[in-house]
Write an enzyme that holds these catalytic residues in place. Sequence first.
Site, short mmCIF file in Angstrom:
data_model
loop_
_atom_site.label_atom_id
_atom_site.label_comp_id
_atom_site.label_asym_id
_atom_site.label_seq_id
_atom_site.Cartn_x
_atom_site.Cartn_y
_atom_site.Cartn_z
N HIS A 268 11.70 22.13 -0.02
CA HIS A 268 11.99 20.74 -0.37
C HIS A 268 12.81 20.68 -1.65
O HIS A 268 12.60 21.45 -2.58
CB HIS A 268 10.67 19.99 -0.57
CG HIS A 268 10.84 18.63 -1.13
ND1 HIS A 268 10.62 18.35 -2.46
CD2 HIS A 268 11.26 17.49 -0.54
CE1 HIS A 268 10.88 17.06 -2.66
NE2 HIS A 268 11.27 16.53 -1.53
N HIS B 73 12.24 24.10 -3.10
CA HIS B 73 10.97 24.71 -3.49
C HIS B 73 9.91 24.58 -2.40
O HIS B 73 9.96 23.68 -1.57
CB HIS B 73 10.42 24.03 -4.74
CG HIS B 73 11.36 24.04 -5.89
ND1 HIS B 73 11.44 22.98 -6.76
CD2 HIS B 73 12.27 24.95 -6.32
CE1 HIS B 73 12.36 23.25 -7.70
NE2 HIS B 73 12.86 24.43 -7.44
N TYR C 136 5.32 12.92 -5.98
CA TYR C 136 4.89 13.84 -4.93
C TYR C 136 3.39 13.71 -4.78
O TYR C 136 2.66 13.87 -5.76
CB TYR C 136 5.14 15.30 -5.33
CG TYR C 136 6.43 15.66 -5.99
CD1 TYR C 136 7.31 16.52 -5.35
CD2 TYR C 136 6.76 15.21 -7.26
CE1 TYR C 136 8.49 16.92 -5.96
CE2 TYR C 136 7.94 15.59 -7.88
CZ TYR C 136 8.80 16.45 -7.22
OH TYR C 136 9.97 16.84 -7.82
N LYS D 80 16.48 28.75 -13.09
CA LYS D 80 15.56 29.30 -12.08
C LYS D 80 16.04 28.99 -10.66
O LYS D 80 15.97 29.86 -9.78
CB LYS D 80 14.17 28.71 -12.32
CG LYS D 80 13.09 29.20 -11.39
CD LYS D 80 11.73 28.66 -11.82
CE LYS D 80 11.30 27.60 -10.85
NZ LYS D 80 9.95 27.08 -11.12
N ASP D 81 16.53 27.78 -10.43
CA ASP D 81 16.99 27.39 -9.10
C ASP D 81 18.32 28.02 -8.72
O ASP D 81 18.65 28.09 -7.53
CB ASP D 81 17.08 25.86 -8.98
CG ASP D 81 15.71 25.20 -8.93
OD1 ASP D 81 14.69 25.93 -8.82
OD2 ASP D 81 15.65 23.96 -8.99
N ASP E 274 -1.21 14.64 -7.43
CA ASP E 274 -0.01 13.82 -7.53
C ASP E 274 0.85 14.34 -8.67
O ASP E 274 0.33 14.64 -9.75
CB ASP E 274 -0.34 12.35 -7.78
CG ASP E 274 -0.93 11.65 -6.57
OD1 ASP E 274 -0.93 12.24 -5.47
OD2 ASP E 274 -1.40 10.51 -6.71
N ASN E 275 2.15 14.44 -8.43
CA ASN E 275 3.10 14.88 -9.45
C ASN E 275 4.19 13.84 -9.59
O ASN E 275 4.45 13.06 -8.67
CB ASN E 275 3.75 16.21 -9.04
CG ASN E 275 2.74 17.30 -8.79
OD1 ASN E 275 1.73 17.38 -9.46
ND2 ASN E 275 3.02 18.15 -7.82
N GLU F 65 0.87 -1.17 0.00
CA GLU F 65 0.00 0.00 0.00
C GLU F 65 0.90 1.22 0.00
O GLU F 65 1.72 1.38 0.91
CB GLU F 65 -0.88 0.04 1.25
CG GLU F 65 -2.04 -0.90 1.23
CD GLU F 65 -2.94 -0.74 2.46
OE1 GLU F 65 -2.60 0.01 3.39
OE2 GLU F 65 -3.98 -1.40 2.47
N LYS G 181 3.56 17.41 1.60
CA LYS G 181 3.84 16.43 0.55
C LYS G 181 4.24 15.09 1.15
O LYS G 181 4.87 15.04 2.21
CB LYS G 181 4.99 16.89 -0.35
CG LYS G 181 4.77 18.20 -1.04
CD LYS G 181 6.02 18.64 -1.77
CE LYS G 181 5.87 20.03 -2.33
NZ LYS G 181 7.13 20.56 -2.81
N ARG H 137 16.89 19.31 -7.95
CA ARG H 137 15.67 20.10 -8.05
C ARG H 137 15.37 20.68 -6.67
O ARG H 137 15.22 19.95 -5.71
CB ARG H 137 14.50 19.25 -8.53
CG ARG H 137 14.72 18.65 -9.92
CD ARG H 137 13.50 17.82 -10.34
NE ARG H 137 13.74 17.10 -11.57
CZ ARG H 137 13.48 17.57 -12.79
NH1 ARG H 137 12.98 18.79 -12.94
NH2 ARG H 137 13.72 16.83 -13.86
N GLU I 105 4.74 30.15 -6.04
CA GLU I 105 6.05 29.48 -6.00
C GLU I 105 7.00 30.25 -5.10
O GLU I 105 7.01 31.48 -5.08
CB GLU I 105 6.68 29.44 -7.40
CG GLU I 105 6.06 28.47 -8.34
CD GLU I 105 6.79 28.46 -9.68
OE1 GLU I 105 7.57 29.38 -9.99
OE2 GLU I 105 6.57 27.50 -10.43
#
Length: 180
Positions: free
Chosen positions: A118, A61, A131, A166-167, A47-48, A28, A71, A58, A142
């Site tokens: 995160h 964020h 996620y 961007k990061d 969900d991503n 599960e 999350k 990454r 954001e």
Amino acid sequence: MQIKNYPLADVVEITPRVFADERGAFLETFSAKEYAGIGITHNFMQDNLSVSKKDVLRGLHFQKPPFAQAKIVSVVVGKAQDVVVDIRRGSPTYGQYATCILEAEKRNQLFVPVGFAHGFVALEEGTIFTYKCSNYYNKESEGGLLWNDPALGIDWGIENPLVSEKDEVLPTLAEFESPF
């Protein structure tokens, strides 16, 4: 399931029970009833999934209120080092971070509460990261922190990560005003 608490309040690693035999395995990945038993009572809405090459980083964020998200994150293929940073004003662990190795083989998950930045770095080629989010994504909400901020001192475990433009321009902790 096995539960591991972290020094950062409310951050929890969850390792579900896996039923394996010669045919494969079953587990599960989420049960609202079971998660409520360990204090995770959010209504998850979205969900991503991301697919990353080895050494892709990454983060860090988050989504600002009113679109802030808790999350549950995991890896379904590969392995990643996951990082969470406490950005809750007034928290005794503000600006501190925790790391967790998420592995497809282990099937472990990390609960990231609201008020945490995160990020993760893919440790294997083709890492698939999932996620489960407690709120919908909203572009105007954001937010982020610079992944290599010396004040945070995060050891990502690699020397030259692939990071988005961007990061690379997110604020440092000293430049940051927390919305939490």
